[in-house]
Design a protein around this motif. Structure first.
Motif, short mmCIF file in Angstrom:
data_model
loop_
_atom_site.label_atom_id
_atom_site.label_comp_id
_atom_site.label_asym_id
_atom_site.label_seq_id
_atom_site.Cartn_x
_atom_site.Cartn_y
_atom_site.Cartn_z
N SER A 197 0.80 -1.22 0.03
CA SER A 197 0.11 0.05 -0.01
C SER A 197 0.74 1.24 0.09
CB SER A 197 -1.04 0.00 1.25
OG SER A 197 -0.48 -0.08 2.25
N TYR A 206 -9.31 1.82 -3.60
CA TYR A 206 -8.53 0.71 -4.27
C TYR A 206 -7.56 -0.02 -3.29
CZ TYR A 206 -5.18 -1.57 -7.24
OH TYR A 206 -4.29 -2.54 -7.98
N LYS A 242 -9.38 -2.50 -1.30
CA LYS A 242 -9.98 -3.71 -2.02
C LYS A 242 -8.68 -4.36 -2.55
CE LYS A 242 -12.53 -4.47 -6.05
NZ LYS A 242 -13.34 -3.73 -7.36
N ALA A 243 -7.81 -3.72 -3.09
CA ALA A 243 -6.63 -4.64 -3.63
C ALA A 243 -5.51 -5.19 -2.75
CB ALA A 243 -5.65 -3.58 -4.50
N LYS A 272 -7.17 -10.79 0.71
CA LYS A 272 -7.10 -11.00 -0.59
C LYS A 272 -5.57 -11.51 -0.85
CE LYS A 272 -6.69 -8.89 -5.02
NZ LYS A 272 -7.50 -8.66 -6.09
#
Length: 72
Positions: A21, A40, A43-44, A49
């Motif tokens: 990040s 973003y 989420k990413a 994830k």
């Protein structure tokens, strides 16, 4: 200066989230709004994830360390 390249493991997921990040913000913040960046990144780079990606045998993540400190 002592540097090394080491693979990330599932136990490194929080450090991976931080460096990923931070790198993304440094690279793309000037071209995006704060709202778009926040959305973003959430989420990413969500821990869930990243954990899935780290467990994928076809994905590889590495750290660059200088004197045992993650720098990239």
């Amino acid at each position: 200066m002592n540097y090394s390249i080491t693979p990330c493991t599932i136990k490194d997921v929080e450090a991976l989230q931080l460096v990923a990040s931070h790198t993304f913000i440094e690279t793309f913040s000037e071209q995006n709004t704060a709202e778009n960046m926040k959305g973003y990144i959430e989420k990413a780079f969500a821990l869930s994830k990243l954990e899935v990606e780290l467990r994928n045998p076809h994905s590889q993540f590495y750290y660059v360390r200088i004197n045992d400190e993650i720098v990239g």
